[in-house]
Write an enzyme that holds these catalytic residues in place. Structure first.
Site, PDB file in Angstrom:
ATOM      1  N   ASN A 184     -26.130  21.469  30.566  1.00 55.72           N
ATOM      2  CA  ASN A 184     -26.018  20.033  30.730  1.00 55.72           C
ATOM      3  C   ASN A 184     -24.752  19.645  31.499  1.00 55.72           C
ATOM      4  O   ASN A 184     -24.811  19.292  32.668  1.00 55.72           O
ATOM      5  CB  ASN A 184     -26.054  19.364  29.350  1.00 55.72           C
ATOM      6  CG  ASN A 184     -26.154  17.852  29.440  1.00 55.72           C
ATOM      7  OD1 ASN A 184     -26.037  17.276  30.514  1.00 55.72           O
ATOM      8  ND2 ASN A 184     -26.383  17.200  28.325  1.00 55.72           N
ATOM      9  N   ASP A 185     -23.595  19.773  30.850  1.00 61.45           N
ATOM     10  CA  ASP A 185     -22.362  19.320  31.480  1.00 61.45           C
ATOM     11  C   ASP A 185     -22.069  20.041  32.797  1.00 61.45           C
ATOM     12  O   ASP A 185     -21.517  19.454  33.714  1.00 61.45           O
ATOM     13  CB  ASP A 185     -21.180  19.519  30.518  1.00 61.45           C
ATOM     14  CG  ASP A 185     -21.297  18.599  29.306  1.00 61.45           C
ATOM     15  OD1 ASP A 185     -21.941  17.549  29.437  1.00 61.45           O
ATOM     16  OD2 ASP A 185     -20.751  18.946  28.250  1.00 61.45           O
ATOM     17  N   VAL A 186     -22.460  21.315  32.894  1.00 60.08           N
ATOM     18  CA  VAL A 186     -22.115  22.087  34.096  1.00 60.08           C
ATOM     19  C   VAL A 186     -22.978  21.715  35.299  1.00 60.08           C
ATOM     20  O   VAL A 186     -22.775  22.229  36.383  1.00 60.08           O
ATOM     21  CB  VAL A 186     -22.200  23.612  33.846  1.00 60.08           C
ATOM     22  CG1 VAL A 186     -21.193  24.033  32.802  1.00 60.08           C
ATOM     23  CG2 VAL A 186     -23.595  24.039  33.473  1.00 60.08           C
ATOM     24  N   VAL A 187     -23.972  20.827  35.100  1.00 59.47           N
ATOM     25  CA  VAL A 187     -24.764  20.347  36.231  1.00 59.47           C
ATOM     26  C   VAL A 187     -24.683  18.819  36.338  1.00 59.47           C
ATOM     27  O   VAL A 187     -25.470  18.206  37.036  1.00 59.47           O
ATOM     28  CB  VAL A 187     -26.252  20.764  36.128  1.00 59.47           C
ATOM     29  CG1 VAL A 187     -26.390  22.271  36.192  1.00 59.47           C
ATOM     30  CG2 VAL A 187     -26.898  20.224  34.854  1.00 59.47           C
TER      31      VAL A 187
ATOM     32  N   ALA B 228     -19.456  17.471  25.840  1.00 60.66           N
ATOM     33  CA  ALA B 228     -18.478  16.491  26.288  1.00 60.66           C
ATOM     34  C   ALA B 228     -18.912  15.075  25.870  1.00 60.66           C
ATOM     35  O   ALA B 228     -18.149  14.129  25.985  1.00 60.66           O
ATOM     36  CB  ALA B 228     -18.296  16.563  27.790  1.00 60.66           C
TER      37      ALA B 228
END
Lengths: 93, 477
Positions: free
Chosen positions: B402-405, B443
């Site tokens: 999720n956060d890394v994209v 996050a």
């Protein structure tokens, strides 16, 4: 040159070697690298051997025994689990 | 063991031992170098283990070593525990195991210094510098010991992963740290005063707990890497105490390695080390893909898709990139994913994996988890390698990430992840996100990617959805 200064030279130079060696490692290998480096930090086992093997003070020997147990867990476990991980890294055939 | 040797050899022994230590040091350096490439890494680790074995065996010939009962018992017990843990651990639990091993390593260094200190009936025979390094070895070793076990507890969930803080904590910890360095200095002047020694030991143990407790569960890998660096330093200090170059050098190598890895991790999360250590950021309530949080409260619409549709799009694509996150591992879906990829490759689709440096629970963890599912490492691409390729990619499958994209890292200045390097999946012609729900990642922020026109959502448990996909691809033949 006193012993401490001499040892400091070794320490600082070895740190530079460490920085050089690791900074080029690709992210793919960061987990095995962390666990492999961790196993190497078990080198303190050599100090533990000397403390446990000296006769004279029984307490020091017992502390040394504990140090050996701790360090051996670190060394044996660390190298073995790193090997287990790296064994799985295979190239496409 | 030295008395087994002929007397001529005995006089030369100290020099021989030192020379063998030199050889062992060379083997370590060579081994670490070989750890730097996937093709040679395994032999590198084995070389390092050989270096360690040589170091241990030659130390047994040291003339100071007279009795072997404790040594043999210690090695047998330690090897059994270490081997058991190494064999038994699940690959998803690697961060916990590294934390535990690291704690034992640091603890051992503190014990070595304590043992040396206890052995000598009159500590005033130590020189001032020996006493300082003894103090430092105990300080760093004990912090590493308790700190690593608190990190282990947080990763395992025995201790709350949320940052545990109290007012004035940073100031309190800073004072304790300064105080402990003061005690190291004091011990050097007054080595017979055992109260100083024990106070130092106690504060160090306490400090390890206090400094790790306020750090969020998601940041534990950074902490472990830093503590790994500490355990190297502790070994190095123990080397100063007993005057052993092998310890000093190997400890320094590990210390440097740990620092570099710590730095790399902080950079991939766009955080400073200071922010990680003192910022009390993030709890363990995130972890995307594994838990079913409430759907984000929003009017924006997403496009849902089905296994058949995903199968069709992937089968007719020229190029597919898969970006896995830890949610994939939580669902234990790596093997099914591999099955899907194999089927697509058989249809002539070019499939690659794009791996974010902090995908998984520690850096490089996702690579290990995929390797376990027999994914060849040359199919795995680092973020820098894969990012230019998204533009020319037909379909990107985002699974459990999720956060890394999240494009907010590039566009929204106010976002907590702003500035974090991400996988540029939004540049691809089509993205398909495999996810349980619209819940945000650790996050705690919404992901604009989900609402893009080029994106489709494939809701469900990663393992179930991939199984459906695999079946759907199979039925197309």
């Amino acid at each position: 040159m006193s012993g401490l200064i001499f040892n400091l030279f070794i320490f600082v130079l070895a740190s530079f070697v460490g920085f050089e060696l690791i900074s080029k490692v690709p992210p793919t290998l960061h987990t095995p690298l962390m666990s492999g480096a961790n196993a190497i930090s078990g080198i303190t086992i050599i100090g533990a051997l000397i403390v446990a093997g000296q006769t004279g003070d029984e307490w020091a020997q017992i502390i040394g025994f504990l140090a050996i147990v701790f360090a051996t867990i670190n060394v044996v476990g660390g190298f073995m689990v790193t090997d287990r991980m790296l064994e799985m890294f295979k190239k496409k055939d | 063991m030295s008395h087994f040797l002929p007397s001529g050899l005995q006089t030369m022994l100290p020099n021989i031992i030192q020379l063998v230590y030199l050889i062992a040091t060379g083997i370590f350096i060579f081994g670490i170098k070989r750890l730097g490439s996937p093709a040679t890494a395994r032999s590198g680790n084995q070389l390092a283990a050989l270096g360690m074995l040589i170091g241990i065996v030659v130390t047994l010939f040291d003339q100071q070593i007279l009795s072997f009962e404790y040594i043999i018992a210690g090695i047998v017990v330690g090897s059994a525990i270490g081997a058991f843990l190494a064999k038994k651990v699940e690959m998803t639990s690697m961060p916990e195991l590294v934390a535990v091993f690291n704690g034992f390593g640091g603890g051992a260094s503190a014990l070595v210094a304590w043992g040396e200190f206890t052995r000598v009936a009159d500590p005033t025979i130590f020189s001032g510098q020996d006493l300082v390094t003894t103090g430092l070895s105990i300080l760093i070793g004990a912090i590493t010991f308790t700190g690593s076990f608190v990190a282990f507890g947080k990763l395992k969930g025995f201790i709350s992963g949320n940052p545990l803080t109290f007012p004035g904590q940073n100031v309190f910890n800073a004072l304790l740290s300064i105080g402990s360095f003061g005690l190291v200095g004091w011990l050097a002047f007054d080595p017979t005063n055992l109260i100083i020694f024990w106070t130092l030991f106690g504060i160090a143990l306490f400090l390890g707990i206090l400094t790790v407790l306020p750090i969020g569960g998601a940041d534990m890998p950074v902490v472990i890497s830093l503590l790994n660096s500490y355990s190297g330093l502790a070994a190095s200090m123990a080397g100063f105490v007993i005057g052993n170059n092998l310890l000093i050098i190997s400890g320094a190598l590990v210390g440097a390695a740990g620092l570099i890895l710590t730095n790399i991790m902080c950079e991939s999360m766009n955080r400073s080390l200071g922010n990680v250590l003192f910022g009390a950021f993030g709890g363990d309530n995130g972890g995307d893909g594994g838990n079913t949080g409430p759907a984000a409260d929003t009017d924006k619409t997403v496009h849902k898709t089905t296994a058949q549709d995903v199968a069709l799009q992937c089968s007719y694509a020229d190029k597919v990139i898969i970006t896995p996150g830890y949610g994939l591992a939580v669902a234990q879906a790596q093997h099914v994913l591999k099955e899907v990829v194999d089927k697509l490759e058989k249809k002539g689709v070019n499939v690659k994996y794009g791996i974010h440096p902090v995908a998984g629970r520690m850096p490089g963890h996702m690579n290990v988890l995929l390797a376990e599912a027999d994914v060849p490492y040359d199919q795995l691409y680092d973020m820098e390698q894969i990012n230019p390729e998204f533009k020319s990619t037909d379909v990107v499958l985002v699974i459990g990430a999720n956060d890394v994209v999240n494009p907010a890292a590039k566009t929204e200045e106010g976002s907590p992840i702003y500035g974090m390097p991400i996988l540029d999946v939004d540049e691809a012609k089509r993205t398909i996100v495999f996810k349980r729900s619209l819940s945000p990642g650790f996050a705690g922020i919404d992901n604009e990617l989900f609402y893009e026109d080029s994106n489709q959502m494939f809701f469900g448990d990663a393992k179930d959805t991939l199984q459906d996909l695999s079946q759907a691809i199979g039925e197309m033949d």
